[in-house]
Design an enzyme around this catalytic site. Structure first.
Site, PDB file in Angstrom:
ATOM      1  N   HIS A 106       0.833  -1.206   0.000  1.00 56.62           N
ATOM      2  CA  HIS A 106       0.000   0.000   0.000  1.00 56.62           C
ATOM      3  C   HIS A 106       0.870   1.259   0.000  1.00 56.62           C
ATOM      4  CE1 HIS A 106      -3.598   2.436   1.159  1.00 56.62           C
ATOM      5  NE2 HIS A 106      -2.664   3.190   1.722  1.00 56.62           N
ATOM      6  N   GLU A 107       1.824   1.297   0.909  1.00 62.70           N
ATOM      7  CA  GLU A 107       2.665   2.495   1.004  1.00 62.70           C
ATOM      8  C   GLU A 107       3.563   2.641  -0.222  1.00 62.70           C
ATOM      9  OE1 GLU A 107       1.980   4.649   3.114  1.00 62.70           O
ATOM     10  OE2 GLU A 107       0.649   3.390   4.300  1.00 62.70           O
ATOM     11  N   HIS A 167       1.897   4.553  -2.864  1.00 63.78           N
ATOM     12  CA  HIS A 167       1.977   6.017  -2.724  1.00 63.78           C
ATOM     13  C   HIS A 167       3.372   6.525  -3.094  1.00 63.78           C
ATOM     14  CE1 HIS A 167      -1.923   6.368  -0.916  1.00 63.78           C
ATOM     15  NE2 HIS A 167      -1.603   5.726   0.192  1.00 63.78           N
TER      16      HIS A 167
END
Length: 453
Positions: free
Chosen positions: A25-26, A29
């Protein structure tokens, strides 16, 4: 390996999977942020004190003590100085010095906003403005914020394709484990008495270890492929093709209709108001099937993904009611909703029970574990798109609002004064954090005090 060790192993493997989901997920980003030239100073898995960290280039990578999430630090998440003074919330900023004009908000609100601006100024003051997040075009900011949830969607999809499309899902196969001698008059105890008629399978010459290839010309890879055809041929002699000793044999069987009892999810026979078993008419030929892992087609897996995503949306939409129900179940005498939300503790309990189940083989355990982790990633995808700060959806909603505002300014021929100042919403963001932490704590307590299993 005993069941306790298997339970622990299941929990540990799930936690590793959760950590991987957070890391992905990170990364979703960080990757576009770096590609767009934004300075990313930290990439951390977990919260709290740092356990281990290292620096590579401009970014510090590391692990935190509490593995309940993760974050990246992006420079310039707030604009350097808000310039839209229409609301009277003007702020001037030079270096790390912040001066406030008179605000209409309460003092505690103004203090929180000022602290956020000071922290932003301290972090980004020496960084060229073209490397700030808020200096990017809006579409690039949306890509960065959507990148995290999108990676969870991709990861969950890949996991489910492996779990259902490669490993398969438990289903009744077409291999015969046992042929019954009769059509039992008692479908609950299911044993023969002298007055029971011979079963159709016994009459047809079907044997244990035969594999049904087709019924009435309908090919069978799982029993559900021909169950409808069985119902249509009740009382009608029909060709059934079985594989025996490497050869296909054509036999003739006449299905019969029997009243089969209905069972609850816990395995109990359902009864009516008078205590009589509830039944349903089913076709019967008199065979017990071997369970099998049946791989789903690509279309079926996509359909399952859609079902899980829509179910997750529905669960989140009903979250306020679910929280109230869970509070009543945890601290009162109400029953807990078996289909309600769970914490990571609850998910870990499920993973441990799957891993230690003596009824599942290794392949089935692996498939169930991957499916569970896929569901968790779909939940992360949907939940993070909620348009509230500090969730990714909140930042995306702010970007969309800014786009609309720019269009309005252009139509009205007004001068655009820079990105929307999200520091004004910092107090609401803190409040949302408290709500999220409160819900998480309630779910954890519920999973400890009143677990689903």
């Amino acid at each position: 390996m005993n069941q306790t060790l298997l339970f622990i192993l299941g929990v540990v493997l799930l936690m590793i999977g959760v950590g991987a989901s957070i890391a992905i997920h990170e990364f979703g980003h960080m990757y576009p942020a770096k590609k767009f030239g934004v300075l990313v100073t930290k990439y951390m898995i977990g919260f709290g004190p740092t356990i281990k960290s290292w620096r590579r280039g401009e970014t510090e990578y590391g692990f935190k003590l509490i593995p309940l999430g993760g974050y990246i630090s992006i420079v310039g998440m707030f604009p350097g100085a808000p310039t839209d003074e229409a609301s009277g919330d003007a702020v001037s900023q030079t270096g790390t010095s912040v001066q406030k004009s008179k605000l209409r908000a309460p003092k505690f609100w103004r203090d929180l906003v000022a602290q956020a601006r000071e922290a932003n100024a301290e972090q980004s003051g020496s960084v060229p403005k073209n490397r700030w997040f808020t200096s990017l075009p809006i579409y690039k900011r949306l890509i960065i914020m959507f990148g995290g949830p999108f990676m969870n969607l991709v990861f969950g999809t890949a996991l489910l394709f492996v779990a259902l499309g490669v490993i398969g899902t438990p289903a009744m196969g077409t291999s015969i484990a046992k042929v019954y001698n009769c059509v039992p008059s008692d479908q609950i105890k299911f044993h023969c008495v002298s007055t029971d008629p011979v079963s159709p399978a016994k009459t047809a010459g079907i044997r244990a270890n035969d594999k049904v290839v087709s019924f009435n010309g309908v090919a069978a890879s799982r029993w559900s492929d021909i169950s409808g055809e069985l119902a249509n041929r009740v009382g009608v002699p029909t060709t059934i093709t079985v594989l025996r000793d490497g050869k296909n044999l054509n036999l003739t069987v006449s299905p019969v209709a029997v009243q089969v009892p209905l069972y609850s999810n816990s395995g109990k026979v359902l009864t009516d108001a008078n205590g009589n078993p509830l039944t349903e008419l089913h076709p019967f030929i008199g065979v017990q099937l071997k369970p099998a892992m049946i791989a789903l087609s690509g279309g079926q897996v996509v359909g399952e993904i859609g079902t899980q995503l829509s179910g997750t949306v529905g669960l989140i939409a009903a979250l306020p009611a679910e929280v109230a129900q869970m509070a009543g179940a945890t601290f009162g005498g109400a029953d807990r909703n078996a289909n309600g939300p769970v914490s990571l503790i609850g998910v870990g309990q499920i993973a441990g029970q799957v891993a230690s189940s003596p009824e599942l083989d290794l392949t089935q355990k692996l498939g169930a574990g991957l499916s569970l982790l896929a569901s968790l990633n779909f939940a992360l995808f949907v939940f993070n798109l909620i348009p509230l700060l500090p969730l990714d959806g909140g930042h995306m909603a702010a970007g969309i609002f800014e786009s609309i505002k720019k269009i309005v300014f252009k139509i009205r021929r007004k001068t655009w004064r820079g990105p929307v100042d999200l520091t004004k919403l910092v107090p609401l963001t803190y409040a949302m954090w408290l709500v999220l932490m409160g819900m998480s704590l309630l779910f954890i307590v519920a999973d400890i005090v009143k677990p689903l299993a």
